[in-house]
Write an enzyme that holds these catalytic residues in place. Structure first.
Site, PDB file in Angstrom:
ATOM      1  N   ASN A 266       0.841   2.542  -6.334  1.00  0.00           N
ATOM      2  CA  ASN A 266      -0.250   2.984  -5.473  1.00  0.00           C
ATOM      3  C   ASN A 266      -0.586   4.456  -5.680  1.00  0.00           C
ATOM      4  O   ASN A 266      -1.715   4.874  -5.433  1.00  0.00           O
ATOM      5  CB  ASN A 266       0.069   2.678  -4.007  1.00  0.00           C
ATOM      6  CG  ASN A 266      -0.035   1.189  -3.726  1.00  0.00           C
ATOM      7  OD1 ASN A 266      -1.081   0.587  -3.939  1.00  0.00           O
ATOM      8  ND2 ASN A 266       1.049   0.585  -3.286  1.00  0.00           N
TER       9      ASN A 266
ATOM     10  N   GLY B 249       0.787  -1.218   0.000  1.00  0.00           N
ATOM     11  CA  GLY B 249       0.000   0.000   0.000  1.00  0.00           C
ATOM     12  C   GLY B 249       0.820   1.268   0.000  1.00  0.00           C
ATOM     13  O   GLY B 249       0.268   2.366  -0.066  1.00  0.00           O
TER      14      GLY B 249
END
Length: 223
Positions: A114, A86
């Site tokens: 991301n 992430g």
């Protein structure tokens, strides 16, 4: 009028790294060689879920697969994973000083997917990557910058601007560019996990095999 950024719905329809829970691979210490011989050279992978080994056992994840691919090329190398699932380029910039240890020879920067997933402004992505590469070069490390392709279907203008970031940063800092981390793997179900996003063990092996010669060349340039 500026072209609108791609929606999250559109971005979830293309193969990008899923923002899973944070996973940071623990760096292994450098070990001396037998009878005082030089120990392995150190490559650190600074990245997101693919370098964190999301969904894979450690031996099948990219750090281990890249180390094996480099060994097949005759390189005595220890590859450390420094991936956080992430993570954006902003996250990488915030932690680069402690995630890349001082005994690193070459840092492979594999961030940006991301940013794309979240539709972030490519100008911010470039500024963050500039900062990361500047910090790494300032510490004397070799750098390989790894790009990620934005599919045109998310918006031609945005994809063009995003894809231009990686070669621009590489040129500005005189570092090696590997254009697309998922080359040969993206959108191929047999090479990805069930989520259709993260490479499986076979996919990670292909990435490692394609990336290894680039990393080996960067290591050789620092002898």
């Amino acid at each position: 009028m500026a072209e609108p950024r791609p929606s999250r719905r559109a971005l979830f329809a293309v193969p990008l790294f899923l923002a899973a829970g944070p996973v940071l691979a623990q760096p292994a210490p450098r070990q001396p060689g037998p009878r005082g011989a030089p120990g392995p050279r150190i490559v650190t992978l600074l990245g997101d879920s693919i370098t964190a080994g999301y969904g894979l056992p450690a031996q099948a994840a990219l750090p281990a697969q890249l180390q094996a691919a480099l060994a097949r090329l005759g390189a005595n190398v220890l590859v450390r994973g420094a991936g956080v699932s992430g993570d954006t380029t902003a996250g990488g910039l915030a932690r680069v000083d402690f995630s890349v240890r001082k005994d690193t020879d070459v840092a492979v920067v594999a961030l940006g997917a991301n940013d794309l997933l979240q539709g972030l402004d490519p100008r911010r992505t470039r500024a963050n990557l500039d900062g990361i590469v500047r910090k790494l070069k300032g510490r004397g490390f070799g750098v390989v910058l790894v790009g990620i392709d934005a599919p045109a279907q998310i918006g031609g203008g945005y994809a063009r601007d995003f894809n231009a970031v990686f070669p621009a940063v590489a040129r500005a800092h005189g570092v090696t560019l590997y254009p697309n981390l998922l080359d040969g793997v993206a959108r191929r179900p047999a090479l990805n996990q069930a989520d259709g996003i993260h490479p499986n063990a076979r996919g990670a092996a292909i990435i490692a095999a394609r990336l290894a010669p680039v990393v080996a060349k960067a290591l050789a340039a620092r002898r």
